[in-house]
Write a protein that holds these residues in place. Sequence first.
Motif, PDB file in Angstrom:
ATOM      1  N   ASP A  36       0.824  -1.364  -0.095  1.00  0.00           N
ATOM      2  CA  ASP A  36      -0.064  -0.013   0.064  1.00  0.00           C
ATOM      3  C   ASP A  36       0.901   1.165   0.012  1.00  0.00           C
ATOM      4  O   ASP A  36       0.334   2.375  -0.167  1.00  0.00           O
ATOM      5  CB  ASP A  36      -0.888  -0.113   1.115  1.00  0.00           C
ATOM      6  N   GLU A  37       2.155   1.190   0.314  1.00  0.00           N
ATOM      7  CA  GLU A  37       3.166   2.246   0.070  1.00  0.00           C
ATOM      8  C   GLU A  37       3.585   2.680  -0.926  1.00  0.00           C
ATOM      9  O   GLU A  37       4.653   3.553  -1.033  1.00  0.00           O
ATOM     10  CB  GLU A  37       4.229   1.674   1.572  1.00  0.00           C
ATOM     11  N   ILE A  38       3.503   1.764  -2.038  1.00  0.00           N
ATOM     12  CA  ILE A  38       4.194   1.880  -3.373  1.00  0.00           C
ATOM     13  C   ILE A  38       3.056   2.237  -4.393  1.00  0.00           C
ATOM     14  O   ILE A  38       2.102   1.742  -4.513  1.00  0.00           O
ATOM     15  CB  ILE A  38       5.019   0.784  -3.814  1.00  0.00           C
ATOM     16  N   GLU A  39       3.511   3.166  -5.146  1.00  0.00           N
ATOM     17  CA  GLU A  39       2.507   3.732  -5.895  1.00  0.00           C
ATOM     18  C   GLU A  39       3.256   4.290  -7.515  1.00  0.00           C
ATOM     19  O   GLU A  39       4.455   4.275  -7.504  1.00  0.00           O
ATOM     20  CB  GLU A  39       1.419   4.773  -5.551  1.00  0.00           C
ATOM     21  N   TRP A  40       2.530   4.043  -8.373  1.00  0.00           N
ATOM     22  CA  TRP A  40       2.893   4.970  -9.810  1.00  0.00           C
ATOM     23  C   TRP A  40       1.850   5.472 -10.496  1.00  0.00           C
ATOM     24  O   TRP A  40       0.786   5.366 -10.314  1.00  0.00           O
ATOM     25  CB  TRP A  40       3.544   3.532 -10.475  1.00  0.00           C
ATOM     26  N   ASP A  41       2.119   6.220 -11.356  1.00  0.00           N
ATOM     27  CA  ASP A  41       1.276   6.787 -12.216  1.00  0.00           C
ATOM     28  C   ASP A  41       0.681   5.708 -13.074  1.00  0.00           C
ATOM     29  O   ASP A  41       0.871   5.196 -14.109  1.00  0.00           O
ATOM     30  CB  ASP A  41       1.992   7.831 -13.356  1.00  0.00           C
ATOM     31  N   GLU A  42      -0.844   5.593 -12.759  1.00  0.00           N
ATOM     32  CA  GLU A  42      -1.640   4.389 -13.581  1.00  0.00           C
ATOM     33  C   GLU A  42      -1.913   4.865 -14.855  1.00  0.00           C
ATOM     34  O   GLU A  42      -2.474   3.996 -15.512  1.00  0.00           O
ATOM     35  CB  GLU A  42      -2.684   4.065 -12.716  1.00  0.00           C
ATOM     36  N   ASN A  43      -1.757   6.009 -15.390  1.00  0.00           N
ATOM     37  CA  ASN A  43      -2.104   6.581 -16.872  1.00  0.00           C
ATOM     38  C   ASN A  43      -0.885   6.100 -17.619  1.00  0.00           C
ATOM     39  O   ASN A  43      -1.107   6.147 -18.765  1.00  0.00           O
ATOM     40  CB  ASN A  43      -2.245   8.209 -16.671  1.00  0.00           C
ATOM     41  N   ASP A  44       0.300   5.856 -16.990  1.00  0.00           N
ATOM     42  CA  ASP A  44       1.561   5.218 -17.690  1.00  0.00           C
ATOM     43  C   ASP A  44       1.159   3.930 -17.841  1.00  0.00           C
ATOM     44  O   ASP A  44       2.032   2.944 -17.047  1.00  0.00           O
ATOM     45  CB  ASP A  44       2.775   5.728 -16.922  1.00  0.00           C
ATOM     46  N   GLU A  45       0.872   3.328 -18.984  1.00  0.00           N
ATOM     47  CA  GLU A  45       0.512   1.878 -18.977  1.00  0.00           C
ATOM     48  C   GLU A  45       1.971   1.025 -19.118  1.00  0.00           C
ATOM     49  O   GLU A  45       1.765  -0.105 -18.693  1.00  0.00           O
ATOM     50  CB  GLU A  45      -0.069   1.685 -20.320  1.00  0.00           C
ATOM     51  N   ILE A  46       3.066   1.701 -19.658  1.00  0.00           N
ATOM     52  CA  ILE A  46       4.154   0.999 -19.722  1.00  0.00           C
ATOM     53  C   ILE A  46       4.883   0.691 -18.435  1.00  0.00           C
ATOM     54  O   ILE A  46       5.406  -0.538 -18.155  1.00  0.00           O
ATOM     55  CB  ILE A  46       5.075   1.746 -20.597  1.00  0.00           C
ATOM     56  N   ILE A  47       4.666   1.473 -17.485  1.00  0.00           N
ATOM     57  CA  ILE A  47       4.831   1.203 -15.965  1.00  0.00           C
ATOM     58  C   ILE A  47       4.399  -0.022 -15.512  1.00  0.00           C
ATOM     59  O   ILE A  47       4.899  -0.886 -14.958  1.00  0.00           O
ATOM     60  CB  ILE A  47       5.074   2.487 -15.135  1.00  0.00           C
ATOM     61  N   SER A  48       2.896   0.163 -15.615  1.00  0.00           N
ATOM     62  CA  SER A  48       2.089  -0.881 -15.000  1.00  0.00           C
ATOM     63  C   SER A  48       2.411  -2.407 -15.961  1.00  0.00           C
ATOM     64  O   SER A  48       2.636  -3.376 -15.143  1.00  0.00           O
ATOM     65  CB  SER A  48       0.753  -0.511 -15.361  1.00  0.00           C
ATOM     66  N   GLU A  49       2.614  -2.205 -17.183  1.00  0.00           N
ATOM     67  CA  GLU A  49       2.768  -3.529 -17.888  1.00  0.00           C
ATOM     68  C   GLU A  49       4.091  -3.985 -17.514  1.00  0.00           C
ATOM     69  O   GLU A  49       4.032  -5.275 -17.309  1.00  0.00           O
ATOM     70  CB  GLU A  49       2.933  -3.109 -19.208  1.00  0.00           C
ATOM     71  N   THR A  50       5.159  -3.375 -17.304  1.00  0.00           N
ATOM     72  CA  THR A  50       6.580  -3.866 -16.927  1.00  0.00           C
ATOM     73  C   THR A  50       6.473  -4.478 -15.572  1.00  0.00           C
ATOM     74  O   THR A  50       6.930  -5.543 -15.391  1.00  0.00           O
ATOM     75  CB  THR A  50       7.165  -2.655 -17.084  1.00  0.00           C
ATOM     76  N   ILE A  51       5.881  -3.921 -14.603  1.00  0.00           N
ATOM     77  CA  ILE A  51       5.530  -4.300 -13.463  1.00  0.00           C
ATOM     78  C   ILE A  51       4.789  -5.743 -13.292  1.00  0.00           C
ATOM     79  O   ILE A  51       5.351  -6.555 -12.658  1.00  0.00           O
ATOM     80  CB  ILE A  51       5.026  -3.356 -12.352  1.00  0.00           C
ATOM     81  N   PHE A  52       3.817  -5.765 -14.064  1.00  0.00           N
ATOM     82  CA  PHE A  52       2.956  -6.885 -13.872  1.00  0.00           C
ATOM     83  C   PHE A  52       3.944  -8.122 -14.802  1.00  0.00           C
ATOM     84  O   PHE A  52       3.555  -9.296 -14.603  1.00  0.00           O
ATOM     85  CB  PHE A  52       1.614  -6.678 -14.648  1.00  0.00           C
ATOM     86  N   ASP A  53       4.482  -7.538 -15.850  1.00  0.00           N
ATOM     87  CA  ASP A  53       5.259  -8.550 -16.504  1.00  0.00           C
ATOM     88  C   ASP A  53       6.316  -9.275 -15.759  1.00  0.00           C
ATOM     89  O   ASP A  53       6.337 -10.450 -15.683  1.00  0.00           O
ATOM     90  CB  ASP A  53       6.027  -7.801 -17.784  1.00  0.00           C
TER      91      ASP A  53
END
Length: 204
Positions: A36-53
């Motif tokens: 819950d203490e780590i976040e990122w710009d959810e509008n940046d899909e590349i950050i999200s995709e990389t983390i989930f990859d």
Amino acid sequence: MNIERKQLIELCDKFLIGEIQKSNLSNFAWNCISSDEIEWDENDEIISETIFDWDNEEMNFPINKINIKLWKNRLENDVDELMIYNNWNIHIEKQKEICEKYGSIWKPINKTLNIGISENLDLETLNGLRHGTKKGEICWFIWSGEYSEDDNFFQPICAEHLMQRKPKLIDYLGLDEGFRFLITEKGYEDVWFDEKLLERENPQ
């Protein structure tokens, strides 16, 4: 803690020089997703995709040096080539287009089949030919530079593994027996039928 692209790029660099292992990346990704203490710009899909990859390589892409370079390129330049290097089926439509363009039926090979390649596939010009063979035999031979009669000139490699070295070559592996191709890194392409390939045993 806020995750930005630059931090993911730094992790890519550390992996490429051997400072961290793939377990470090998967643990990092899991922490990002579960904390819950780590976040990122959810509008940046590349950050999200990389983390989930990175969180699940079995469902996504293997964490290796080739793919890390592709993830880094996506983070830096918004260019995504991960599917081209990792997904066999994405090449099928291109195979069909090439077959139609040069008058070949589409005769795909199993991605687990071995093909013969030379060691010097990083040269400018790439040659390939397909012999008529029995089921399970090596039918495709691919080389770069000068052809050699040496018995060790061609080494077997699983076609799927070739995709991670030279994904563009996969686009030509749907050509029928008897076809040859010559392509260059600069975009030149020539494909033609050579009837002699159906008669000869040696890849020349």
